[in-house]
Design a protein around this motif. Sequence first.
Motif, mmCIF file in Angstrom:
data_model
loop_
_atom_site.group_PDB
_atom_site.id
_atom_site.type_symbol
_atom_site.label_atom_id
_atom_site.label_comp_id
_atom_site.label_asym_id
_atom_site.label_seq_id
_atom_site.Cartn_x
_atom_site.Cartn_y
_atom_site.Cartn_z
ATOM 1 N N LEU A 166 0.834 -1.206 0.000
ATOM 2 C CA LEU A 166 0.000 0.000 0.000
ATOM 3 C C LEU A 166 0.868 1.254 0.000
ATOM 4 O O LEU A 166 0.600 2.208 -0.745
ATOM 5 C CB LEU A 166 -0.915 -0.010 1.217
ATOM 6 C CG LEU A 166 -1.868 1.180 1.368
ATOM 7 C CD1 LEU A 166 -2.875 1.213 0.215
ATOM 8 C CD2 LEU A 166 -2.597 1.130 2.715
ATOM 9 N N ALA A 167 1.914 1.253 0.822
ATOM 10 C CA ALA A 167 2.804 2.417 0.889
ATOM 11 C C ALA A 167 3.479 2.681 -0.451
ATOM 12 O O ALA A 167 3.481 3.817 -0.951
ATOM 13 C CB ALA A 167 3.854 2.197 1.975
ATOM 14 N N LEU A 168 4.035 1.631 -1.049
ATOM 15 C CA LEU A 168 4.741 1.800 -2.321
ATOM 16 C C LEU A 168 3.787 2.168 -3.452
ATOM 17 O O LEU A 168 4.156 2.908 -4.366
ATOM 18 C CB LEU A 168 5.488 0.514 -2.661
ATOM 19 C CG LEU A 168 6.598 0.098 -1.683
ATOM 20 C CD1 LEU A 168 7.227 -1.225 -2.108
ATOM 21 C CD2 LEU A 168 7.665 1.177 -1.576
ATOM 22 N N THR A 169 2.552 1.667 -3.384
ATOM 23 C CA THR A 169 1.584 1.974 -4.445
ATOM 24 C C THR A 169 1.154 3.430 -4.386
ATOM 25 O O THR A 169 0.993 4.079 -5.432
ATOM 26 C CB THR A 169 0.364 1.049 -4.328
ATOM 27 O OG1 THR A 169 0.798 -0.316 -4.373
ATOM 28 C CG2 THR A 169 -0.605 1.292 -5.461
ATOM 29 N N TRP A 170 0.977 3.966 -3.195
ATOM 30 C CA TRP A 170 0.641 5.392 -3.104
ATOM 31 C C TRP A 170 1.788 6.256 -3.614
ATOM 32 O O TRP A 170 1.575 7.258 -4.302
ATOM 33 C CB TRP A 170 0.292 5.775 -1.662
ATOM 34 C CG TRP A 170 -1.149 5.591 -1.316
ATOM 35 C CD1 TRP A 170 -1.685 4.739 -0.406
ATOM 36 C CD2 TRP A 170 -2.266 6.295 -1.896
ATOM 37 N NE1 TRP A 170 -3.059 4.851 -0.376
ATOM 38 C CE2 TRP A 170 -3.437 5.803 -1.276
ATOM 39 C CE3 TRP A 170 -2.382 7.279 -2.874
ATOM 40 C CZ2 TRP A 170 -4.709 6.275 -1.611
ATOM 41 C CZ3 TRP A 170 -3.648 7.749 -3.214
ATOM 42 C CH2 TRP A 170 -4.791 7.251 -2.589
ATOM 43 N N LEU A 171 3.027 5.877 -3.285
ATOM 44 C CA LEU A 171 4.175 6.609 -3.819
ATOM 45 C C LEU A 171 4.215 6.516 -5.347
ATOM 46 O O LEU A 171 4.478 7.505 -6.035
ATOM 47 C CB LEU A 171 5.474 6.055 -3.232
ATOM 48 C CG LEU A 171 5.795 6.422 -1.779
ATOM 49 C CD1 LEU A 171 7.009 5.645 -1.305
ATOM 50 C CD2 LEU A 171 6.036 7.919 -1.640
ATOM 51 N N ALA A 245 9.840 -1.250 11.273
ATOM 52 C CA ALA A 245 9.326 -1.642 9.957
ATOM 53 C C ALA A 245 7.925 -1.080 9.736
ATOM 54 O O ALA A 245 7.634 -0.502 8.674
ATOM 55 C CB ALA A 245 9.307 -3.158 9.831
ATOM 56 N N VAL A 246 7.057 -1.229 10.715
ATOM 57 C CA VAL A 246 5.685 -0.717 10.582
ATOM 58 C C VAL A 246 5.690 0.803 10.509
ATOM 59 O O VAL A 246 4.936 1.401 9.719
ATOM 60 C CB VAL A 246 4.815 -1.207 11.761
ATOM 61 C CG1 VAL A 246 3.447 -0.539 11.734
ATOM 62 C CG2 VAL A 246 4.653 -2.723 11.710
ATOM 63 N N LEU A 252 5.708 6.055 4.851
ATOM 64 C CA LEU A 252 5.713 6.060 3.390
ATOM 65 C C LEU A 252 4.296 6.137 2.829
ATOM 66 O O LEU A 252 4.055 6.791 1.803
ATOM 67 C CB LEU A 252 6.419 4.812 2.869
ATOM 68 C CG LEU A 252 7.938 4.734 3.111
ATOM 69 C CD1 LEU A 252 8.475 3.371 2.692
ATOM 70 C CD2 LEU A 252 8.664 5.847 2.372
ATOM 71 N N THR A 253 3.355 5.474 3.495
ATOM 72 C CA THR A 253 1.958 5.535 3.051
ATOM 73 C C THR A 253 1.423 6.960 3.134
ATOM 74 O O THR A 253 0.806 7.466 2.185
ATOM 75 C CB THR A 253 1.076 4.602 3.900
ATOM 76 O OG1 THR A 253 1.558 3.260 3.793
ATOM 77 C CG2 THR A 253 -0.370 4.644 3.430
ATOM 78 N N LEU A 254 1.648 7.606 4.267
ATOM 79 C CA LEU A 254 1.165 8.984 4.441
ATOM 80 C C LEU A 254 1.845 9.928 3.449
ATOM 81 O O LEU A 254 1.192 10.803 2.872
ATOM 82 C CB LEU A 254 1.427 9.446 5.873
ATOM 83 C CG LEU A 254 0.573 8.783 6.962
ATOM 84 C CD1 LEU A 254 1.015 9.232 8.343
ATOM 85 C CD2 LEU A 254 -0.910 9.095 6.751
ATOM 86 N N THR A 255 3.146 9.737 3.256
ATOM 87 C CA THR A 255 3.870 10.583 2.299
ATOM 88 C C THR A 255 3.310 10.421 0.891
ATOM 89 O O THR A 255 3.043 11.401 0.187
ATOM 90 C CB THR A 255 5.362 10.240 2.309
ATOM 91 O OG1 THR A 255 5.899 10.446 3.622
ATOM 92 C CG2 THR A 255 6.119 11.106 1.307
ATOM 93 N N GLY A 256 3.138 9.170 0.463
ATOM 94 C CA GLY A 256 2.610 8.913 -0.871
ATOM 95 C C GLY A 256 1.191 9.413 -1.040
ATOM 96 O O GLY A 256 0.845 10.010 -2.077
ATOM 97 N N TYR A 257 0.354 9.199 -0.016
ATOM 98 C CA TYR A 257 -1.042 9.638 -0.107
ATOM 99 C C TYR A 257 -1.149 11.154 -0.208
ATOM 100 O O TYR A 257 -1.872 11.684 -1.069
ATOM 101 C CB TYR A 257 -1.817 9.143 1.114
ATOM 102 C CG TYR A 257 -3.196 9.739 1.236
ATOM 103 C CD1 TYR A 257 -4.230 9.325 0.396
ATOM 104 C CD2 TYR A 257 -3.468 10.724 2.173
ATOM 105 C CE1 TYR A 257 -5.497 9.881 0.495
ATOM 106 C CE2 TYR A 257 -4.726 11.286 2.279
ATOM 107 C CZ TYR A 257 -5.742 10.864 1.440
ATOM 108 O OH TYR A 257 -6.990 11.422 1.545
#
Length: 270
Positions: A166-171, A245-246, A252-257
């Motif tokens: 999810l994190a990488l996909t938002w980025l 890790a979490v 990364l999720t928040l940054t990408g979103y």
Amino acid sequence: MTTLSYAARDARTMLRRNLRHALRYPAMTISVVAMPVLMLLLFTCVFGGALGSGIGGTAIGGTTGGDSGAYIDYVAPGIILMAATSGSLAAAVGVCVDMTEGIVNRFRTMAISRASFLTGHVVGSVLQTLVSIAFVIAVALLMGFRPHATPLGWLAAAGLLTLLTLALTWLAAAIGLVARSPETASNIPLPMQFLPFLGSAIVPPESMPTGLRWFAEYQPFTPVIETLRGLLMGTGAGAATAITAVAWCVALTLTGYLWARTAFRRSANR
């Protein structure tokens, strides 16, 4: 129906559109799956003996390093994580294609939720990437990967991989929005795909030169890899590593979103 219900309905419609598009044009999905599988074959069958000997004496999945059979227990979790990073490429290209071909402008003239475009792309890409990850795990098992995870460990590993995906996909979605062409969108995420190589995916950071070792220990993917490896092999990675890790995945999720949402709003004013 409430506003939230309409938004959820539109997001489902966009999700269905993206999944159908992936089924009709599977070349990108196949290439995304092929990369981690080739990496697994390369580092296990070609380099496995040498790398296993190079980290000999290190416990690898409950066995002693020194051969490719033991080495696959070390490298497989890292390659499984690479399947998640490879999935980001398809997300970036898919979003960029829609942006450059003008379909988004058509969507904006329709009575649909604006958030549904990104939501459909992100959820669709996450589902496709998770299928790719499952395929890579199946290939690793066929090649001799022998995890010792409990059912709870498998569940935790699946949750961690989903959160990372999810994190990488938002980025990737944000990259697709700012890229000028699909070619650019396919090139920008490449460093992210190979960053696990500079972590603990292939060899322990302890075997690296001092500067590279420092980078490997503190980059985002290393704690994720170590946590995933500990969960799958039943050895545990430690609470501090798991929390790190979490925390990286959430950050990364928040940054990408936030980046994707801002870029999508700016694109409407061009």
